[in-house]
Design a protein around this motif. Structure first.
Motif, PDB file in Angstrom:
ATOM      1  N   HIS A   1      -6.836  10.794  -1.119  1.00 31.96           N
ATOM      2  CA  HIS A   1      -7.610  10.751  -2.358  1.00 31.96           C
ATOM      3  C   HIS A   1      -6.709  10.438  -3.549  1.00 31.96           C
ATOM      4  N   SER A   2      -5.568  11.078  -3.600  1.00 29.69           N
ATOM      5  CA  SER A   2      -4.612  10.863  -4.682  1.00 29.69           C
ATOM      6  C   SER A   2      -4.125   9.414  -4.712  1.00 29.69           C
TER       7      SER A   2
ATOM      8  N   LEU B   1      -4.297   3.964  -7.061  1.00 25.66           N
ATOM      9  CA  LEU B   1      -4.524   2.538  -6.841  1.00 25.66           C
ATOM     10  C   LEU B   1      -5.626   2.008  -7.757  1.00 25.66           C
ATOM     11  N   LEU B   2      -6.721   2.747  -7.864  1.00 29.80           N
ATOM     12  CA  LEU B   2      -7.825   2.335  -8.730  1.00 29.80           C
ATOM     13  C   LEU B   2      -7.430   2.331 -10.202  1.00 29.80           C
ATOM     14  N   LEU B   3      -6.644   3.317 -10.622  1.00 32.72           N
ATOM     15  CA  LEU B   3      -6.186   3.354 -12.014  1.00 32.72           C
ATOM     16  C   LEU B   3      -5.265   2.175 -12.322  1.00 32.72           C
TER      17      LEU B   3
ATOM     18  N   MET C   1       0.850  -1.186   0.000  1.00 34.29           N
ATOM     19  CA  MET C   1       0.000   0.000   0.000  1.00 34.29           C
ATOM     20  C   MET C   1       0.887   1.238   0.000  1.00 34.29           C
ATOM     21  N   SER C   2       0.297   2.336  -0.250  1.00 31.43           N
ATOM     22  CA  SER C   2       1.050   3.573  -0.324  1.00 31.43           C
ATOM     23  C   SER C   2       1.165   4.227   1.045  1.00 31.43           C
ATOM     24  N   LEU C   3       2.009   5.199   1.099  1.00 33.41           N
ATOM     25  CA  LEU C   3       2.305   5.902   2.345  1.00 33.41           C
ATOM     26  C   LEU C   3       1.057   6.511   2.977  1.00 33.41           C
ATOM     27  N   HIS C   4       0.258   7.221   2.214  1.00 29.60           N
ATOM     28  CA  HIS C   4      -0.902   7.924   2.773  1.00 29.60           C
ATOM     29  C   HIS C   4      -2.016   6.968   3.189  1.00 29.60           C
ATOM     30  N   ILE C   5      -2.165   5.887   2.459  1.00 28.73           N
ATOM     31  CA  ILE C   5      -3.155   4.882   2.859  1.00 28.73           C
ATOM     32  C   ILE C   5      -2.706   4.222   4.156  1.00 28.73           C
ATOM     33  N   ASN C   6      -1.411   3.915   4.267  1.00 30.52           N
ATOM     34  CA  ASN C   6      -0.888   3.337   5.508  1.00 30.52           C
ATOM     35  C   ASN C   6      -1.073   4.278   6.696  1.00 30.52           C
ATOM     36  N   ARG C   7      -0.806   5.550   6.476  1.00 30.97           N
ATOM     37  CA  ARG C   7      -1.002   6.535   7.558  1.00 30.97           C
ATOM     38  C   ARG C   7      -2.466   6.592   7.999  1.00 30.97           C
ATOM     39  N   PHE C   8      -3.359   6.546   7.030  1.00 30.59           N
ATOM     40  CA  PHE C   8      -4.784   6.576   7.336  1.00 30.59           C
ATOM     41  C   PHE C   8      -5.184   5.364   8.161  1.00 30.59           C
TER      42      PHE C   8
END
Length: 71
Positions: free
Chosen positions: A34-35, A40-42, A1-8
């Motif tokens: 959101h970014s 991830l969806l793309l 997962m990405s950094l911001h998703i992990n932080r969330f």
């Protein structure tokens, strides 16, 4: 997962472990999340379209009754 998703996810876990009912985030954090979700969806859509190609498979079925003999 990405950094911001992990932080969330980590933030949600922390708030939940403290028994907090509300969670807020800054607009910057929301935009970053959101970014990452959009990327991830793309990526998921790209992988899906690469793997879903119409397969034109021909299946040949041959039925043979053999010889029917009466005795």
């Amino acid at each position: 997962m990405s950094l911001h998703i992990n932080r969330f996810v980590d933030s949600i876990k922390a708030h939940e472990s403290r028994g907090q009912r509300d969670f807020t985030m800054t607009m910057r954090e929301a935009k970053d999340l959101h970014s990452d979700i959009t990327k991830l969806l793309l990526t998921l859509e790209t992988l899906h379209t690469r793997n879903v190609q119409p397969k034109q498979e021909t299946i040949t079925v041959e039925l043979s009754g053999g010889s029917f003999k009466t005795t």
